[in-house]
Write an enzyme that holds these catalytic residues in place. Structure first.
Site, PDB file in Angstrom:
ATOM      1  N   THR A  59       0.825  -1.039  -0.099  1.00 54.57           N
ATOM      2  CA  THR A  59      -0.014   0.057   0.144  1.00 54.57           C
ATOM      3  C   THR A  59       0.881   1.230  -0.231  1.00 54.57           C
ATOM      4  O   THR A  59       1.967   1.237   0.482  1.00 54.57           O
ATOM      5  CB  THR A  59      -0.818  -0.108   1.406  1.00 54.57           C
TER       6      THR A  59
ATOM      7  N   GLY B  47      -4.240  -6.450   5.262  1.00 52.36           N
ATOM      8  CA  GLY B  47      -5.382  -5.656   5.791  1.00 52.36           C
ATOM      9  C   GLY B  47      -6.250  -6.596   6.652  1.00 52.36           C
ATOM     10  O   GLY B  47      -6.919  -6.215   7.599  1.00 52.36           O
TER      11      GLY B  47
ATOM     12  N   GLY C 214      -9.720  -4.020   1.507  1.00 52.52           N
ATOM     13  CA  GLY C 214      -8.372  -4.068   2.148  1.00 52.52           C
ATOM     14  C   GLY C 214      -8.794  -3.239   3.394  1.00 52.52           C
ATOM     15  O   GLY C 214      -9.870  -2.606   3.695  1.00 52.52           O
ATOM     16  N   ASP C 215      -7.769  -2.557   4.140  1.00 54.12           N
ATOM     17  CA  ASP C 215      -7.800  -1.888   5.097  1.00 54.12           C
ATOM     18  C   ASP C 215      -7.710  -0.491   4.794  1.00 54.12           C
ATOM     19  O   ASP C 215      -7.833   0.474   5.457  1.00 54.12           O
ATOM     20  CB  ASP C 215      -6.655  -2.229   6.267  1.00 54.12           C
TER      21      ASP C 215
ATOM     22  N   ARG D 262     -13.308  -7.671  -2.667  1.00 56.12           N
ATOM     23  CA  ARG D 262     -12.538  -7.713  -1.449  1.00 56.12           C
ATOM     24  C   ARG D 262     -12.297  -6.160  -1.087  1.00 56.12           C
ATOM     25  O   ARG D 262     -11.479  -5.514  -2.055  1.00 56.12           O
ATOM     26  CB  ARG D 262     -11.498  -8.688  -1.570  1.00 56.12           C
TER      27      ARG D 262
ATOM     28  N   THR E 171       0.366  -0.834   6.277  1.00 58.75           N
ATOM     29  CA  THR E 171       0.432  -1.540   5.090  1.00 58.75           C
ATOM     30  C   THR E 171       0.587  -3.118   5.119  1.00 58.75           C
ATOM     31  O   THR E 171       0.840  -3.483   6.185  1.00 58.75           O
ATOM     32  CB  THR E 171       2.003  -0.995   4.018  1.00 58.75           C
TER      33      THR E 171
HETATM   34  N1  GLY Z   1      -2.880  -3.306   3.219  1.00 60.42           N
HETATM   35  C1  GLY Z   1      -3.514  -3.262   1.845  1.00 60.42           C
HETATM   36  C2  GLY Z   1      -4.515  -4.384   1.671  1.00 60.42           C
HETATM   37  O1  GLY Z   1      -4.686  -5.217   2.393  1.00 60.42           O
HETATM   38  O2  GLY Z   1      -5.087  -4.613   0.779  1.00 60.42           O
END
Ligand code: GLY
Length: 305
Positions: free
Chosen positions: A165, A219, A195-196, A193, A216
């Site tokens: 990320t 997530g 992510g975070d 999906r 990063t």
């Molecule tokens: N941290 C990025 C993701 O999980 O997509």
């Protein structure tokens, strides 16, 4: 003034530094830097150079937060859009909402004049298809994509295509604390999906009174621990920055079951301290640091946990 970002921020980090030096709006400076990362195909985890989902479709996530007001804008699983962080910023500025996803996010992008981008970098498409050819028996490949995708979601998890990320965090005594994120997410993820990176509290959080954090890598870990918000809340409750990060690392380490993976936490406090923690990523993790007493940004090594 303090700016930190992950190592892959290099195409945009100098632009953000220059903008901050000349007194530009902090969040705009972060967004402009990240937009350069998103546009650069040499960065293989964000924007145009990132990885598609299981169907070979790019779906990007991004978020911004203003720590002065705690305003947030995020977009998730957005198709046909390279400038996702700029879109997240527009969500914050123009809508009463915090988050838009998928086709709705794309519709909003078109309404406010974003181009319909060709987001599929040819090399990403090639690697994705080679991966499918390796995993699927010929009869399943012939029917693809009309096959159940769920069984594939574990087998094509690819440790070499990192769940990276880009994250930029800026802390400034006068202008407050701001954070922005962007990613193409987990390579070969199940369609839809998130992510975070677009989830406030998990992938990022900022409160100018205390500090900010952004994550990063996996997530699926930080969403289970609300990692970024936990760090800022711990500082609000009186913990130091390094104690707050250690607390978050301990919570990640306590997870069991589900998908477990590495996380990198980037964090700053309102006193000008910073901390970057490498939780079980299995490789050296670096990050960019610039402070207004530095002639040039420096690439530093994260602490390993
Ligand atoms: N941290 C990025 C993701 O999980 O997509």
């Amino acid at each position: 003034m303090l700016l930190i970002a992950n190592a892959e921020a290099w195409p945009g980090f100098p632009t953000t530094v220059d903008m901050l030096k000349t007194g530009a709006d902090s969040l705009t400076a972060l967004v402009n830097g990240i937009s350069m990362v998103e546009a650069d195909p040499r960065v293989r985890s964000v924007g145009y150079g990132g990885w598609p989902n299981m169907l070979g479709v790019m779906e990007c996530d991004a978020g911004v937060m203003d720590g002065n007001t705690r305003e947030v804008g995020t977009v998730g699983a957005v198709p046909n859009t390279i400038q996702t962080v700029r879109l997240a910023h527009e969500v914050m500025k123009r809508l009463p909402h915090v988050m838009l996803t998928g086709d709705g996010a794309r519709r909003f992008a078109s309404e406010i004049g974003f181009s319909l981008d060709d987001v599929m970098f040819p090399d990403s498409k090639r690697v994705w298809w080679e991966r499918l050819e390796k995993e699927l028996p010929p009869e399943a490949l012939a029917k693809f994509p009309d096959i159940p995708l769920a069984p594939l979601s574990r087998t094509i998890t690819d440790p070499e295509r990192v769940r990276d990320t880009t994250v930029f965090l800026n802390a400034d005594a006068e202008h407050g604390i701001h954070v922005a994120t962007s990613t193409s997410g987990w390579a070969w993820k199940y369609p839809g999906r998130l992510g975070d990176s677009p989830i406030p509290g998990a992938g990022f959080y900022a409160d100018s009174r205390y500090g900010a954090a952004a994550c990063t890598h996996t997530g699926e870990m930080t969403m289970r621990c609300s990692t970024a918000r936990s760090i800022v809340l711990a500082m609000k409750l009186g913990r130091s920055l390094s104690d707050a990060v250690k607390l978050a690392v301990d919570e990640l380490a306590e997870l069991s079951g589900g998908f477990l993976g590495g996380v990198v936490i980037h964090a700053v406090d309102s006193r000008g301290n910073h901390e970057v923690a490498n939780f079980q990523c299995g490789e050296e993790i670096r990050y960019w640091l610039w402070q207004d007493n530095m002639a040039e940004p420096e690439l530093r090594v994260a602490k390993t946990f």
